[in-house]
Structure formats: structure tokens, C-alpha cells
Design a protein around this motif. Structure first.
Motif, PDB file in Angstrom:
ATOM      1  N   ALA A   1       0.828  -1.072   0.036  1.00 33.51           N
ATOM      2  CA  ALA A   1      -0.097  -0.112  -0.031  1.00 33.51           C
ATOM      3  C   ALA A   1       0.890   1.246   0.016  1.00 33.51           C
ATOM      4  N   ALA A   2       1.805   1.032   0.828  1.00 30.60           N
ATOM      5  CA  ALA A   2       2.858   2.282   0.854  1.00 30.60           C
ATOM      6  C   ALA A   2       3.600   2.526  -0.652  1.00 30.60           C
ATOM      7  N   ALA A   3       4.081   1.419  -1.382  1.00 29.47           N
ATOM      8  CA  ALA A   3       4.813   1.449  -2.291  1.00 29.47           C
ATOM      9  C   ALA A   3       3.723   1.918  -3.609  1.00 29.47           C
ATOM     10  N   LEU A   4       2.568   1.825  -3.321  1.00 30.80           N
ATOM     11  CA  LEU A   4       1.428   2.175  -4.281  1.00 30.80           C
ATOM     12  C   LEU A   4       0.951   3.736  -4.383  1.00 30.80           C
ATOM     13  N   GLY A   5       1.442   4.331  -3.042  1.00 28.11           N
ATOM     14  CA  GLY A   5       1.148   5.677  -2.845  1.00 28.11           C
ATOM     15  C   GLY A   5      -0.261   5.644  -2.118  1.00 28.11           C
ATOM     16  N   SER A   6      -0.752   4.608  -1.678  1.00 24.26           N
ATOM     17  CA  SER A   6      -2.085   4.827  -0.953  1.00 24.26           C
ATOM     18  C   SER A   6      -1.710   5.150   0.693  1.00 24.26           C
ATOM     19  N   VAL A   7      -1.700   6.325   1.113  1.00 24.15           N
ATOM     20  CA  VAL A   7      -1.450   6.554   2.419  1.00 24.15           C
ATOM     21  C   VAL A   7      -2.803   6.109   3.375  1.00 24.15           C
ATOM     22  N   VAL A   8      -3.665   6.115   2.835  1.00 22.56           N
ATOM     23  CA  VAL A   8      -4.816   5.817   3.670  1.00 22.56           C
ATOM     24  C   VAL A   8      -4.839   4.368   3.753  1.00 22.56           C
ATOM     25  N   GLY A   9      -4.366   3.792   2.588  1.00 21.82           N
ATOM     26  CA  GLY A   9      -4.311   2.154   2.692  1.00 21.82           C
ATOM     27  C   GLY A   9      -3.334   1.753   3.494  1.00 21.82           C
ATOM     28  N   PHE A  10      -2.145   2.327   3.374  1.00 20.61           N
ATOM     29  CA  PHE A  10      -1.074   1.687   4.438  1.00 20.61           C
ATOM     30  C   PHE A  10      -1.562   1.972   5.914  1.00 20.61           C
ATOM     31  N   ALA A  11      -2.192   3.176   6.189  1.00 20.34           N
ATOM     32  CA  ALA A  11      -2.420   3.273   7.591  1.00 20.34           C
ATOM     33  C   ALA A  11      -3.524   2.302   7.895  1.00 20.34           C
ATOM     34  N   GLY A  12      -4.585   2.006   6.900  1.00 21.81           N
ATOM     35  CA  GLY A  12      -5.610   1.250   7.515  1.00 21.81           C
ATOM     36  C   GLY A  12      -5.140  -0.313   7.489  1.00 21.81           C
ATOM     37  N   CYS A  13      -4.176  -0.780   6.629  1.00 20.28           N
ATOM     38  CA  CYS A  13      -3.455  -2.115   6.784  1.00 20.28           C
ATOM     39  C   CYS A  13      -3.059  -2.122   7.976  1.00 20.28           C
ATOM     40  N   ALA A  14      -1.745  -1.268   8.394  1.00 21.19           N
ATOM     41  CA  ALA A  14      -1.151  -1.178   9.800  1.00 21.19           C
ATOM     42  C   ALA A  14      -1.985  -1.398  10.695  1.00 21.19           C
ATOM     43  N   LEU A  15      -2.908  -0.572  10.583  1.00 22.05           N
ATOM     44  CA  LEU A  15      -4.123  -0.472  11.844  1.00 22.05           C
ATOM     45  C   LEU A  15      -4.666  -2.061  12.001  1.00 22.05           C
ATOM     46  N   VAL A  16      -5.327  -2.568  11.033  1.00 24.17           N
ATOM     47  CA  VAL A  16      -5.798  -3.903  11.113  1.00 24.17           C
ATOM     48  C   VAL A  16      -4.796  -4.771  11.621  1.00 24.17           C
ATOM     49  N   LEU A  17      -3.525  -4.635  11.357  1.00 15.70           N
ATOM     50  CA  LEU A  17      -2.372  -5.739  11.815  1.00 15.70           C
ATOM     51  C   LEU A  17      -2.163  -5.541  13.200  1.00 15.70           C
ATOM     52  N   LEU A  18      -2.082  -4.277  13.524  1.00 19.02           N
ATOM     53  CA  LEU A  18      -1.662  -3.934  14.996  1.00 19.02           C
ATOM     54  C   LEU A  18      -3.225  -4.362  15.925  1.00 19.02           C
TER      55      LEU A  18
END
Length: 351
Positions: A146-163
Motif C-alpha cells: 500500500a505504501a509503495a503504491l502511494g496509498s497513504v490511507v491504505g497503508f494506515a488502514g492495513c497497519a491498523l488492522v495488523l496492530l
């Protein structure tokens, strides 16, 4: 001894009856969504096909998830995670960032969030520590994608789910977690409605408008205004573009308000919005009743709740792949595996 045996026999039967009632409720709600879309289209005109397709995709995904989750409790969510990642990589133009155009914003972020949730569910269902580590690394890799694709919200959302998935490792009861997820979804929806109604203090409205964009704010206010004109039936499914003053003056608009709750309330009125909320509540209730471990349930619930945040500020739910993924993840997390889950996965009953 006889009474103990009777209770043991009645217990699974009672649980099966409750699950059947939950499934029947879900089917009734999805049917009501389809019927209401047809009713509002008949009254005001419009295009109910999009709603009908979303209902069908959610139902099909849920049924498929239940079957696959029962047969392959680890492999099914793992395959779902890889499929979601592949779909996101195939359509990077849909990434959601602070400066992205409106369009189908959030679709890639939504797919990556669902994929992360599926990988976390697979990790908790795995029997060996090594398999769990690999699957959690997969979830972390999806966040990195998600971060590599430039999706800031996607990265934050994925990280939140994992945490969230890691944080529930020691939890033995799911009631508090499900209640927290429902509260978070309610707050996010309430904030979006308050922004549309210009009810927030100026100190909060300005920063939010800067992040979401002035155009989106105007579309939200149009949607709320249309809901005020037709509070019960709305203006008709798919008719926001025909009735919104903002869309009429903006040649770049795609004709959507970019908020699932606001689109629902403007096009299908308060009843339509209530049905949308009821479907989300049903999904959380089905998770609460799920025979899966608390960790699997709350990992899936976290992904669905984060996805709700994406849907509140975008039109990711307009994508069939996303609605199918929602049903698939919920189905997997509510399936009863044919074999016992590992004891390290947490308790199997609701708390």
C-alpha cells in the motif's frame, strides 16, 4: 449425569439455531435492501442495478466464504489475501491519497485492507508458530505494498488492522471488542454527517476540509440537502448526478457524493440509510455469534470497520470486487471449520 448429557446435547443445537436465525436475518436484510431500491426507483426513477449488484455480490461472497472457511480455515483466507493483493496491484490507479482525484477513490485501499484482514485471520487459524509468522509477514507485506503504491490511507488502514489483530492475542471475550468496533463506525459516520451539515466548529472543519477537499465537502452538502427534500424515499437510486446542483456545475465530477452513508440517504432516504446500517450491524452480530476464535473474529471485524472509514469518505463500496471481498471475509470469519481450531488461536465461544 443425565442432565449434563442433555445440556451438552442441547448446547450445540441451540448454537446452530441461533446461527440459523442470524443467517435468516442477514438474508432478510439483504432482500429488503434490494426491494427498497426497486421501490424508490419505481417512485422517482433511477438505476437500481448498482444496488442489486452490490447486494448480490455481498451475498455470494458471504456464502462462498462460509463454505471455503469451513473446508479450508487457513488456506481460504490466505488465498483471499493473495487475491486481494493481486487485484490491488492490477489497478494501482485507484489508490487513495490526500491529493488523489475523486473517481473510484479508496478501491485499492479497501482491497488491501480486506487482504490484510484475511491474512491476519489465516495467521490466527494456523496451527504452527512458523505458519503464523509467515502469514503475519504477508499481512505486513500487504501494508508495505500500500505504501509503495502511494496509498497513504491504505497503508494506515492495513497497519491498523495488523496492530489490532496482534493486540487481541490475549483477549478471551469478544463482546467488548465488537462493541468498540460498532462505536468507532458510528462515530465516523456521525462526523461525516456533521461535516456535511456544517455543524462542526471552524477549528475542526478547516483541517478536515483541507484533507478531504472542498469539492467533496460541497458534494456531501448537496447529498444532505437532497435528503432533506426527500427524507423517506430519497431522489432515487443512481439519481444523485441528475439532481445535485454541484454535479451540474462541475464537468469533472463523476456524479457520486463519495460517501456511502450520504449517497444512501440522498438516493434512498432514511429507510435506505437505516438498511445500510442494519447490514453492517448484522455483520458484526454474525461475527459475535461466530464459532471461530475471538482473535479471528476481531481481526475480521477490525478490517470491516476500517473499510467503513474508507466508505464514509469515498465510493469504494461501488466496486463489486470490494463488496464481494467484504462478504468473503465475513463468511470465512463466521464459518464453522470441520476440524477443531488450534488452542493457541483463542477461545472458540463468544464472551
Amino acid at each position: 449425569m443425565g442432565s449434563t448429557g442433555t445440556a451438552a446435547t442441547a448446547g450445540p443445537a441451540g448454537a446452530h439455531e441461533r446461527r440459523s436465525a442470524s443467517d435468516a436475518t442477514g438474508g432478510a436484510l439483504l432482500g429488503a435492501c434490494a426491494v427498497w431500491a426497486l421501490i424508490t426507483a419505481a417512485v422517482h426513477g433511477g438505476h437500481p442495478e448498482g444496488v442489486l449488484l452490490a447486494v448480490l455480490a455481498l451475498a455470494a461472497g458471504y456464502a462462498g466464504g462460509r463454505i471455503c472457511g469451513a473446508l479450508l480455515p487457513v488456506a481460504a483466507p490466505c488465498a483471499g489475501a493473495l487475491a486481494g493483493l493481486g487485484l490491488a496491484l492490477a489497478a494501482p490507479r485507484l489508490a487513495l491519497g490526500p491529493t488523489s482525484p475523486l473517481g473510484h477513490t479508496g478501491a485499492t485501499a479497501a482491497l488491501l485492507i480486506l487482504a490484510t484482514g484475511a491474512a491476519c485471520c489465516a495467521a490466527w487459524a494456523a496451527r504452527t508458530p512458523a505458519a503464523r509468522l509467515v502469514l503475519r509477514l504477508l499481512a505486513a507485506g500487504i501494508a508495505g505494498t500500500a505504501a509503495a503504491l502511494g496509498s497513504v490511507v491504505g497503508f494506515a488502514g492495513c497497519a491498523l488492522v495488523l496492530l489490532c489483530s496482534l493486540a487481541v492475542a490475549r483477549m478471551r471475550g469478544r463482546t467488548l471488542g465488537i462493541a468498540g468496533l460498532a462505536t468507532a463506525a458510528l462515530l465516523m459516520t456521525g462526523v461525516s454527517l456533521a461535516i456535511a451539515d456544517d455543524a462542526l466548529p471552524d477549528g475542526l472543519t478547516a483541517p478536515l476540509e483541507g484533507q478531504l477537499g472542498r469539492q467533496r465537502m460541497l458534494l456531501w452538502r448537496d447529498a444532505l440537502g437532497l435528503a432533506g427534500q426527500e427524507p423517506v424515499l430519497g431522489v432515487g437510486p443512481g439519481r444523485f448526478a441528475e439532481t445535485s446542483p454541484m454535479v451540474a456545475t462541475d464537468v469533472l465530477s463523476d456524479g457520486k457524493p463519495h460517501s456511502a452513508p450520504l449517497q444512501q440517504i440522498s438516493e434512498q432516504g432514511l429507510v435506505g440509510a437505516a438498511l445500510l446500517a442494519a447490514v453492517f450491524c448484522w455483520l458484526l452480530f454474525a461475527l459475535w455469534r461466530s464459532p471461530r476464535s475471538t482473535q479471528v473474529v476481531l481481526s475480521a471485524g477490525a478490517a470491516l470497520t476500517v473499510l467503513t472509514a474508507i466508505a464514509v469518505v469515498g465510493n469504494a463500496l461501488s466496486m463489486t470486487t470490494v463488496t464481494t471481498g467484504v462478504g468473503l471475509l465475513a463468511g470465512i470469519a463466521t464459518a464453522r471449520p470441520l476440524g477443531d481450531e488450534p488452542p493457541e488461536g483463542g477461545v472458540r465461544h463468544r464472551g
